[in-house]
Design a protein around this motif. Sequence first.
Motif, PDB file in Angstrom:
ATOM      1  N   ALA A 149       0.827  -1.212   0.000  1.00  0.00           N
ATOM      2  CA  ALA A 149       0.000   0.000   0.000  1.00  0.00           C
ATOM      3  C   ALA A 149       0.859   1.258   0.000  1.00  0.00           C
ATOM      4  N   VAL A 162      -5.475  -4.745  -2.390  1.00  0.00           N
ATOM      5  CA  VAL A 162      -6.597  -4.847  -1.449  1.00  0.00           C
ATOM      6  C   VAL A 162      -7.024  -6.305  -1.267  1.00  0.00           C
ATOM      7  N   THR A 163      -7.014  -7.072  -2.359  1.00  0.00           N
ATOM      8  CA  THR A 163      -7.367  -8.495  -2.252  1.00  0.00           C
ATOM      9  C   THR A 163      -6.378  -9.243  -1.371  1.00  0.00           C
TER      10      THR A 163
END
Length: 414
Positions: free
Chosen positions: A189, A269-270
């Motif tokens: 991220a 995100v997954t």
Amino acid sequence: MWNGCYLRNCGKRRTLPTGVTPNHLHAQVSSILKGSNIALFINCSISLSTGCLLILIIAFHYKDIRLFIIDHNQVDWRIAMTSHRVLVITLELLVCVIHPVGTYWEVGFHANSSSSAPLCVSNHHREALMDMELLLSVLMFLRLYLVHRAILLHSKVLLSASYRSIGSLNNINFTFRFVLKILMNKYPARTLLVFILFFWLTASWMLTLCERQTQATTGHMDTAMWLIAITFLTVGYGDVAPNTSCGKAVCLFTGVMGVACTAMLVAVVTKMLALNKGEKHVHFFMLDIQISKRIRHAAANVLRECWLLHRTKLTKGNRGEHRRHQRCLLEAIRVFRHLRLKQKKLRDYVSEMVDLPKMQMIMCDLSANWNNSYRELEQRILSMEQKLDELSRCFQQTSELLSQVLRHRNPEIR
């Protein structure tokens, strides 16, 4: 009014427009000269930083050649100067030497103008200077290739001796791609956020440079940032649009990068929402317990409906109650079968989640146990062979003693 006043401009003579006084004209000329001085100072700073950058690049390649000579035990530095290395150094110097120089020419043109006549530059000359300034300013973004080199040289992966020793044993090249993969796996991220912000600011500044000539709203930094943002997110409200070909190319490239970054964001995100091995084991274990409880309740319901149906047959009640118990029994059997099938699928899925490192450790332990058992068996076989040899020698000695005793008692027996 200065309708009869003539000005010199590129060999031509023009009259002042109506309403323009010499004071206004001299004020405009002084503002132009002031702006030219500021631009000259900025360009001098850019030229000075470009010279420092060229010196640093030459020093970097000098250190690289020195390391190559030390690693290969060479004496002559010309051996390290291959054609590929010379081409790379030349391209880097050419890319880094590019910077805007149009301001020098414009100031020189102003300085060569006569002091008595007001300063006027032809539109053709000004447009040529602006086009060249824009081209050189956009080409300066080619220096962004130095970002990946800075990330590589300052990464903990390259500075760690343990990383480099293990990588050399496994024939792994420590390139920017390898470092980027490590950063995306370790800080996905944060890495993606830094890249998006850096790309947003860079593309906005490039769009501002491209659109500054048209005097449009996209020539301002805030409007360019808004246009890049909505293009990057593939929204496109249509309130702002680029006017030049350069701006359209920047927006097109921004849209492509927006789609790529969106796909990377979905993957990140997954990965963040996915369960790890321990969480999966706990989750599936609790699901198995819950399904087992529901199966026991369904089996109890089947037995209860069977008993109620049997009691209805014994008491010979009405047919409606009999049919109702039959329907309840069939529904209970259906629920029981559905839960059993669900439990079977869950256990099959859990059994498919094979822990390869754990299985490898188990196989290594089994092979070690087999090797130990084989060695023990070999030792036992050797000890048995030794004992058999001793027994055979004992039998031979015993037979010789018996023959001697018999000969001693019966000397006539030969």
